[in-house]
Motif scaffolding. Structure first.
Motif, PDB file in Angstrom:
ATOM      1  N   THR A  23      -5.963   2.453   0.935  1.00  0.00           N
ATOM      2  CA  THR A  23      -5.791   1.006   1.126  1.00  0.00           C
ATOM      3  C   THR A  23      -4.895   0.683   2.326  1.00  0.00           C
ATOM      4  O   THR A  23      -3.812   1.235   2.472  1.00  0.00           O
ATOM      5  CB  THR A  23      -5.190   0.371  -0.152  1.00  0.00           C
ATOM      6  OG1 THR A  23      -6.137   0.509  -1.197  1.00  0.00           O
ATOM      7  CG2 THR A  23      -4.852  -1.094   0.053  1.00  0.00           C
ATOM      8  N   PRO A  33       0.826  -1.212   0.000  1.00  0.00           N
ATOM      9  CA  PRO A  33       0.000   0.000   0.000  1.00  0.00           C
ATOM     10  C   PRO A  33       0.864   1.269   0.000  1.00  0.00           C
ATOM     11  O   PRO A  33       1.869   1.343   0.708  1.00  0.00           O
ATOM     12  CB  PRO A  33      -0.817  -0.136   1.282  1.00  0.00           C
ATOM     13  CG  PRO A  33      -0.921  -1.614   1.484  1.00  0.00           C
ATOM     14  CD  PRO A  33       0.402  -2.177   1.005  1.00  0.00           C
ATOM     15  N   SER A  36      -3.407  -5.083   0.824  1.00  0.00           N
ATOM     16  CA  SER A  36      -3.539  -5.425  -0.589  1.00  0.00           C
ATOM     17  C   SER A  36      -3.112  -6.879  -0.790  1.00  0.00           C
ATOM     18  O   SER A  36      -3.158  -7.678   0.158  1.00  0.00           O
ATOM     19  CB  SER A  36      -2.721  -4.451  -1.434  1.00  0.00           C
ATOM     20  OG  SER A  36      -3.049  -4.626  -2.795  1.00  0.00           O
ATOM     21  N   LYS A  73      -9.198  -1.339   5.278  1.00  0.00           N
ATOM     22  CA  LYS A  73      -9.698  -1.242   3.910  1.00  0.00           C
ATOM     23  C   LYS A  73      -8.799  -2.046   2.962  1.00  0.00           C
ATOM     24  O   LYS A  73      -7.582  -1.878   2.927  1.00  0.00           O
ATOM     25  CB  LYS A  73      -9.741   0.234   3.496  1.00  0.00           C
ATOM     26  CG  LYS A  73     -10.359   0.423   2.155  1.00  0.00           C
ATOM     27  CD  LYS A  73     -11.044   1.760   1.983  1.00  0.00           C
ATOM     28  CE  LYS A  73     -11.640   1.866   0.593  1.00  0.00           C
ATOM     29  NZ  LYS A  73     -10.645   1.811  -0.486  1.00  0.00           N
ATOM     30  N   ILE A  74      -9.449  -2.907   2.203  1.00  0.00           N
ATOM     31  CA  ILE A  74      -8.726  -3.764   1.258  1.00  0.00           C
ATOM     32  C   ILE A  74      -8.751  -3.111  -0.117  1.00  0.00           C
ATOM     33  O   ILE A  74      -9.767  -2.530  -0.495  1.00  0.00           O
ATOM     34  CB  ILE A  74      -9.437  -5.131   1.169  1.00  0.00           C
ATOM     35  CG1 ILE A  74      -9.326  -5.852   2.517  1.00  0.00           C
ATOM     36  CG2 ILE A  74      -8.864  -5.994   0.056  1.00  0.00           C
ATOM     37  CD1 ILE A  74     -10.134  -7.116   2.613  1.00  0.00           C
ATOM     38  N   GLY A  75      -7.646  -3.208  -0.870  1.00  0.00           N
ATOM     39  CA  GLY A  75      -7.731  -2.631  -2.214  1.00  0.00           C
ATOM     40  C   GLY A  75      -6.416  -2.551  -2.960  1.00  0.00           C
ATOM     41  O   GLY A  75      -5.425  -3.211  -2.613  1.00  0.00           O
ATOM     42  N   ASP A  76      -6.419  -1.700  -3.974  1.00  0.00           N
ATOM     43  CA  ASP A  76      -5.277  -1.467  -4.856  1.00  0.00           C
ATOM     44  C   ASP A  76      -4.160  -0.785  -4.054  1.00  0.00           C
ATOM     45  O   ASP A  76      -4.427   0.186  -3.347  1.00  0.00           O
ATOM     46  CB  ASP A  76      -5.758  -0.540  -5.999  1.00  0.00           C
ATOM     47  CG  ASP A  76      -4.702  -0.357  -7.083  1.00  0.00           C
ATOM     48  OD1 ASP A  76      -3.497  -0.384  -6.761  1.00  0.00           O
ATOM     49  OD2 ASP A  76      -5.098  -0.156  -8.247  1.00  0.00           O
ATOM     50  N   ASP A  98      -4.036   2.971  -4.201  1.00  0.00           N
ATOM     51  CA  ASP A  98      -5.141   3.748  -3.650  1.00  0.00           C
ATOM     52  C   ASP A  98      -4.732   4.279  -2.266  1.00  0.00           C
ATOM     53  O   ASP A  98      -4.294   3.510  -1.408  1.00  0.00           O
ATOM     54  CB  ASP A  98      -6.364   2.821  -3.550  1.00  0.00           C
ATOM     55  CG  ASP A  98      -7.608   3.563  -3.113  1.00  0.00           C
ATOM     56  OD1 ASP A  98      -7.482   4.568  -2.379  1.00  0.00           O
ATOM     57  OD2 ASP A  98      -8.704   3.119  -3.500  1.00  0.00           O
TER      58      ASP A  98
END
Ligand code: NAD
Length: 471
Positions: A318, A91, A321, A309-312, A315
């Motif tokens: 995030t 992240p 990841s 928060k999970i994500g790219d 981002d």
């Protein structure tokens, strides 16, 4: 678009290249040189030759090079952070922290270059020592082989390159297959900072092919390895009488006493368990909580964990990841499944591509891999204990011993635990996932041999010479 080898101050085309993919979305990032044995030998030759230049550079000039490299890295921080985020799936906020730590590690190295003192020996403490003056000096050893892991692709590289340059050595660097780009960027920064050609060579490629080339070459005087215990043991067995530092893995534990700052402890524990999806050598993997506060700890932990928060990785918001690759994802899921089969209760553990959601495991069998081995993923095991003695015993029941943390308001408990824990570092009122870059840092048992942390790495990368003058 291809990333060539960096040998003797120039980009050198390799005979073979591999494709590097983004761990999060699978897109192609670059094609990267896969060095052969001969190309590694050319890098060793360059480093060996450059040592004649490096060892003649005075400490204040070595410090200047390191200060300049820190300055350039600071100026290019955002560009470098993006490279780390993309190649490691880290992240972006964590990648920025890594760059900023690397700047500090370089500055500590610059300061270290100027403050490496030997000691004077009281020769007349021994009979026959009268009228003699004895003192030690540190001398550079020559070519250092640095072999590094994927998880901190810049700062753990700087932890080897910075101290090596500070003492006047040269380096052949073999970065992890998945994360070579930060190393190549670092080399270009050092070149811009005025480091002589050949003093830092970057040779990407396969560890099992290139490792034996460096361990068997007499021109390599020291192997500094950070990575898994399995590879560490292999390298040690191949390295003969070379100096060696091994910074290996762990399944670090946090102990939570009934009297502690629970809110802060939970907040820190969630960070330790899930930062960079648990792919941290001092990841908080096991938490032993006093039964008096076990229920409230678990409830608060779950609440906080669910907010991640999970994500790219690119981002800004995030927290978690992808794990590094499909093989890693499958292994982590298999270990979670094994724990479940052995009777554990599992929260989380959902997957999407290479992302595994934060996973909490309760009532885990002590024999399960999630307890005994290094998971290197976003998984934490929380266990109930009746006393702090039991927590210390369980912490020590591990093949590893890197960091351990204890939260308690009782000074006696804290110090008893600190003395009894069989680890390299004990953090009181802090999670085990805590490191500053000038701290001595290293493990016992399967967690390794030797210490890093700039000053300590510098000592391990030098020879101590004694000079005796008969007056
Ligand atoms: P890894 O052992 O798979 O790879 C590390 C490096 O070793 C890579 O550059 C790889 O190419 C190379 N390598 C592989 N086989 C080799 C061989 N036969 N000979 C020579 N080199 C070889 O580790 P990884 O998956 O990149 O990193 C994760 C591991 O690193 C974890 O165990 C983690 O705990 C450990 N680690 C330890 C620390 C520490 O400071 N103690 C810090 C970060 C990571």
């Amino acid at each position: 678009m291809a990333r060539h080898l960096f040998i003797n101050g120039i980009d050198v085309q390799a005979n073979d290249y591999y494709e590097l993919y983004n761990p999060f979305d699978g897109s192609l990032i670059d094609t990267v040189a896969r060095a052969s044995r001969e190309e590694m030998l050319a890098a060793i030759e360059a480093a060996d030759h450059a040592f004649q230049t490096m060892k003649a550079i005075p400490a204040h000039k070595r410090a200047d090079i390191l200060y300049r490299a820190a300055q350039i890295l600071e100026e290019r921080a955002e560009e470098v952070a993006r490279v780390i985020a993309i190649e490691a799936g880290k992240p972006i906020r964590a990648a920025r922290t890594e760059v900023s730590r690397s700047v500090q590690t370089l500055r500590f190295s610059a300061e270290g270059a100027k403050s490496m003192y030997g000691e004077s020996i009281p020769m007349d403490a021994a009979r026959g020592g009268e009228n003699r003056l004895g003192f030690t000096v540190f001398e550079p050893i020559g070519v250092v082989a640095a072999i590094t892991p994927f998880n901190f692709p810049l700062n753990l590289v700087v932890h080897k390159v910075g101290p090596a340059i500070a003492v006047g050595n040269t380096v052949v660097l073999k970065p992890a297959e998945q994360t070579p780009l930060s190393s190549y960027l670092l080399a270009s920064i050092f070149q811009q900072a005025g480091l002589p050609d050949g003093a830092l060579n970057v040779v990407s490629g396969d560890g099992p092919v290139l490792g034996p080339v460096v361990t068997q070459d007499d021109r390599i005087k020291k192997v500094s390895f950070t990575g898994s215990p399995e590879v560490g043991k292999l390298i040690r067995s191949q390295s003969g009488l070379k100096k060696i530092t091994l910074e290996l893995g762990s399944n670090s534990a946090l102990i939570v006493d009934r009297h502690c700052d629970l809110a802060r402890c939970v907040e820190r524990a969630v960070e330790g368990a899930f930062a960079y999806a648990g792919q941290v050598c001092i990841h908080t993997q096991r938490i032993y909580v006093h039964e008096g506060i076990y229920d409230s700890f678990v409830t608060a932990f779950r609440e906080k964990m669910d907010q991640l928060k999970i994500g790219d990785p690119l981002d800004e918001s995030t927290d978690i990841s992808a794990v590094i690759n499909e093989r890693s994802r499958q292994r982590i899921l298999a270990w979670i499944e094994e724990a479940r089969q052995l009777g554990a209760t599992v929260y989380g553990g959902r997957t999407d591509g290479n992302v595994i959601s934060p996973t909490l495991v309760l009532n885990a069998d002590p024999q399960s891999k999630l307890v005994c081995q290094e998971v290197f993923g976003p998984v934490v095991v929380i266990d109930r204990v009746e006393s702090m003695e039991e927590a210390v015993q369980k912490t020590n029941r591990s093949r590893y011993g890197l960091n351990a943390g204890i939260f308690t308001q009782d000074l006696t408990t804290a110090f008893q635990a600190a003395r009894q824990l069989h680890v390299g570092q004990v953090l009181i009122n802090e999670i085990p996932t805590f490191r500053l870059d000038h701290m001595p840092y290293g493990g016992v048992k399967d967690s390794g041999v030797g210490r890093e942390g700039v000053k300590y790495a510098m000592q391990e990368m030098s020879e101590t010479k004694l000079i005796v003058v008969t007056l």
